[in-house]
Structures are given as structure tokens and as C-alpha cells.
Design a protein around this motif. Structure first.
Motif, PDB file in Angstrom:
ATOM      1  N   GLU A  44     -34.020  30.899   7.329  1.00  0.00           N
ATOM      2  CA  GLU A  44     -34.480  30.775   5.944  1.00  0.00           C
ATOM      3  C   GLU A  44     -35.280  29.498   5.697  1.00  0.00           C
ATOM      4  N   ARG A  83     -40.773  35.045   5.219  1.00  0.00           N
ATOM      5  CA  ARG A  83     -39.651  34.253   5.723  1.00  0.00           C
ATOM      6  C   ARG A  83     -39.133  34.882   7.012  1.00  0.00           C
ATOM      7  N   SER A 114     -38.218  28.032  -2.817  1.00  0.00           N
ATOM      8  CA  SER A 114     -36.956  27.789  -2.100  1.00  0.00           C
ATOM      9  C   SER A 114     -36.429  26.390  -2.396  1.00  0.00           C
ATOM     10  N   TYR A 126     -38.422  22.294   5.481  1.00  0.00           N
ATOM     11  CA  TYR A 126     -38.993  23.641   5.554  1.00  0.00           C
ATOM     12  C   TYR A 126     -40.232  23.584   6.448  1.00  0.00           C
TER      13      TYR A 126
END
Length: 380
Positions: A271, A267, A310, A100
Motif C-alpha cells: 500500500e 496501488r 493516502s 510512499y
């Protein structure tokens, strides 16, 4: 395989995001922090360096004072992001993998295609540029007035003009200072009463304010205006606007004004990529949030928390933002307006100066330490 979260940028948004991640991510998750320089810069106070270059060490806080122990910091300028490969590329060729990514690299100076803007003059986007303004002011001969032209009459331009005027008052050097603003009034989009109050303070310090006029070209010695005039200058300061930085603008994701468009969870189209602070164009209640320090401060923790959610396959939570007002300095004076719970609006004079100092000191203490805030206090 160990998950890795990478954060780009060490400003308000990046610093807030890093602290949120460090305190909430499971210990097995790696956190890497990338920034072009190993420091957190107190960006909204950089105009102080125009007059007081000795404040540099107080407003440029070493990253060691901000970075949590569990976070791996790497100094390097980001040149590209490859979402398909989940990699960030640095200027030295290093590639950093991520699961991420949080983009918080702020904004760059917008020149709007005006010839000469990028070639001549200074902005207030970094310590080197602002220190350059100080050096140019000091180089003006004592036997003639220095000519300073500031493009843009928003918050940055107003505070820059106030510092130049204060520099002249302290050194005894005479300066002819001109603000050129394309809108109908300085500090556009704000209450007329505040605009008038700021104008009075600037004009009382000898600042000439030109409105409804745009800069069309900048040469080595002159600024051309759309009414045909040319203003000669010794120092040109551009405070006319910002845009997204190249690594953001070059991403194959939706952008607006060079900033990454996000949903209410911060976001992006991808994603795995979140954007916070000035790097993000986020719409809450149908309106895009402005690229300001307080937006970054309030929303960055939510973006980081949603990365944590997430990773845990938990529902994301929307960002919230409340305008807490604005504190503007004009040299050693200040105006504070629209700040909740204050008995007077606008607040001016010494009480306003104290409030403005307090806001900046609180931010420094939160990201670094109370000691750093104390050392910076005299310059805020």
C-alpha cells in the motif's frame, strides 16, 4: 517526522506524477525525484534521431526545465527497492528512504530469450542507441546498398523503417530495408485499413515487409528466421517488444510481463508503493492497459493524487483512461487514426503531420515550456 514521497523515473509518467505531487502535497512533505539521467527524454519521438542526430538537444530536455522548485532531484540508477525497509538503493550504494514510492521507470527491451538479440543491434529505448543507428547508417560504404533488418512491425519498427528510408533519400545512400513481423500483418491488433495504408507507404519507400515469420537468432552479420532463411545486415534494429526493468522484476510484488500489477488506484500489493506508466500493469474494465505514452500521460496524475490522498487518509479514486487514437510517422508523412473530433479517419498527408506534431509539442510544453516545444517543432 517529515513524510517523504519518492518518484522513480523521469519519463512521461514520472514527470506527470512529479508535477501533480508538487502542486498538491502540503509544503511539509518532502518530494525526491530519482532518475538514471538528469533529463526528460521525449521517448515517442526518438526515432527522429536516426535521421537527424542534431535533434538530440531538443528531444532530451534538461531536468532543470521540468523539475519544480520544491522537488529535490538526484541522478542515479535504481538497482533495488526494499519495501520492508522503505528504501531505494542506487548504483553508487546510496540508499534513499521513502514513506510512499511511485515507480515510473518505464520498460526495458524484451529479447524473449532469442540468442544474439541483446548482443547485436540497436533498440530505440534511449538516445545513445538511436544515435548508434545513425552512426552505423553513415558508415555504410557509398558504393553498395546498406542492409537494414528491423525486428518487429509494430509502431516502433514502422517509424524506424520510415526514418531509415528518409535518411537514404536525403543522403543519396541506397538501403535495402526489411521489417520482420511475427504476426499476420504489421501494426498488429489494429484495423486492417490502417495496416494496409501503412504497408503501402512503407513499400513505396522500398521497405520489404515479411510477416508470419519470427527471428530465431542474431549473429554479428546475419538474422536467422524460422523459415530457414538468413538475412545479412549492416544495421540490425530490434523493436520486438518490451518488459519490466530489473528493479521492478526483482521486487517481491506481483508482476505481469515484468510490470507491477496494480489495482484501479495504481496501488501495488504494497500500500506504500504505487506504479504508473509502463512500469504498471493496470486492469481497467477487465483489460490491461498497454504500455504507451498516452496511458502514462492520462493515468500518472491519478497515481500521484492517490498518494496525496493516502497521506491525508482520504478515500482513493480510480484511474480512468480513454483511447485518444494514434499518430504514426513514416518519414515525413504520417497517419492519424481513431482521434476524437477529427472529421476524417484515418487522417493522412500534411494535416496528419500537423496533428502529430501538435500532440508532441503539447506534451513538451506541458512538462517543460512553450519555448522547448517551439525548439523541438522542426524535428517532431
Amino acid at each position: 517526522m517529515t513524510d517523504r514521497v519518492v518518484v522513480l523515473g523521469a519519463g512521461y509518467a514520472g514527470g506527470r506524477a512529479i508535477r501533480q505531487l508538487a502542486s498538491t502535497l502540503p509544503s511539509a512533505v518532502e518530494i525526491e525525484w530519482l532518475s538514471a539521467e538528469p533529463a526528460h527524454v521525449v521517448a515517442h519521438e526518438l526515432h527522429r534521431l536516426i535521421r537527424r542526430p542534431g535533434a538530440t538537444s531538443a528531444l532530451r530536455i534538461p531536468i532543470e526545465a521540468v523539475c519544480p522548485d520544491r522537488v529535490a532531484f538526484r541522478a542515479g540508477r535504481v538497482v533495488a527497492v526494499a519495501p520492508a525497509d522503505r528504501q531505494v538503493e542506487l548504483a553508487d550504494g546510496t540508499k534513499v528512504a521513502y514513506d510512499y514510492l511511485i515507480v515510473a521507470i518505464g520498460t526495458a527491451v524484451a529479447d524473449y530469450g532469442i540468442p544474439g538479440i541483446s548482443d547485436y543491434g540497436y533498440s530505440l529505448k534511449g538516445t545513445e542507441d538511436v544515435l548508434g543507428i545513425n552512426e552505423q547508417l553513415a558508415a555504410v560504404p557509398d558504393d553498395e546498398p546498406g542492409r537494414v533488418v528491423i525486428g518487429g512491425g509494430g509502431l516502433t519498427g514502422i517509424q524506424a523503417a520510415g526514418e531509415v528510408a528518409a535518411y537514404g533519400a536525403e543522403t543519396g545512400q541506397s538501403f535495402a530495408i526489411t521489417i520482420v513481423e511475427g504476426g499476420e500483418a504489421i501494426y498488429p491488433g489494429n484495423p486492417a485499413s490502417i495496416q494496409r495504408a501503412l504497408r503501402r507507404r512503407l513499400e513505396s519507400r522500398g521497405v520489404d515487409i515479411v510477416t508470419d515469420t519470427r527471428i530465431t537468432e542474431v549473429s554479428e552479420t546475419t538474422v536467422a528466421l524460422d523459415d530457414g532463411r538468413r538475412l545479412e545486415y549492416d544495421v540490425h534494429i530490434w523493436a520486438g517488444g518490451v518488459t519490466g526493468r530489473e528493479p521492478v522484476a526483482d521486487l517481491s510484488l506481483e508482476t505481469r510481463g515484468g510490470r507491477l500489477v496494480t489495482d484501479e488506484y495504481l496501488r501495488t500489493d504494497d500500500e506504500r508503493i504505487f506504479a504508473v506508466g509502463d512500469s504498471a500493469w493496470t486492469s481497467l474494465n477487465g483489460e490491461g492497459l498497454p504500455p504507451t505514452a498516452q496511458v502514462a500521460w492520462q493515468t500518472a496524475p491519478t497515481g500521484a493524487a492517490n498518494v496525496v490522498r493516502s497521506l491525508g487518509a482520504e478515500p482513493l479514486r480510480p484511474a480512468t483512461y480513454r483511447d485518444l487514437g494514434t499518430a504514426i510517422s513514416v518519414g515525413d508523412d504520417a497517419i492519424v487514426h481513431n482521434v476524437p473530433f477529427l472529421p476524417v479517419d484515418p487522417l493522412t498527408g500534411p494535416p496528419a503531420v500537423l496533428v502529430k506534431k501538435g500532440i508532441a509539442a503539447r506534451m513538451i510544453a506541458t512538462l517543460a515550456s512553450l519555448g522547448h516545444a517551439r525548439r523541438a517543432w522542426q524535428y517532431l
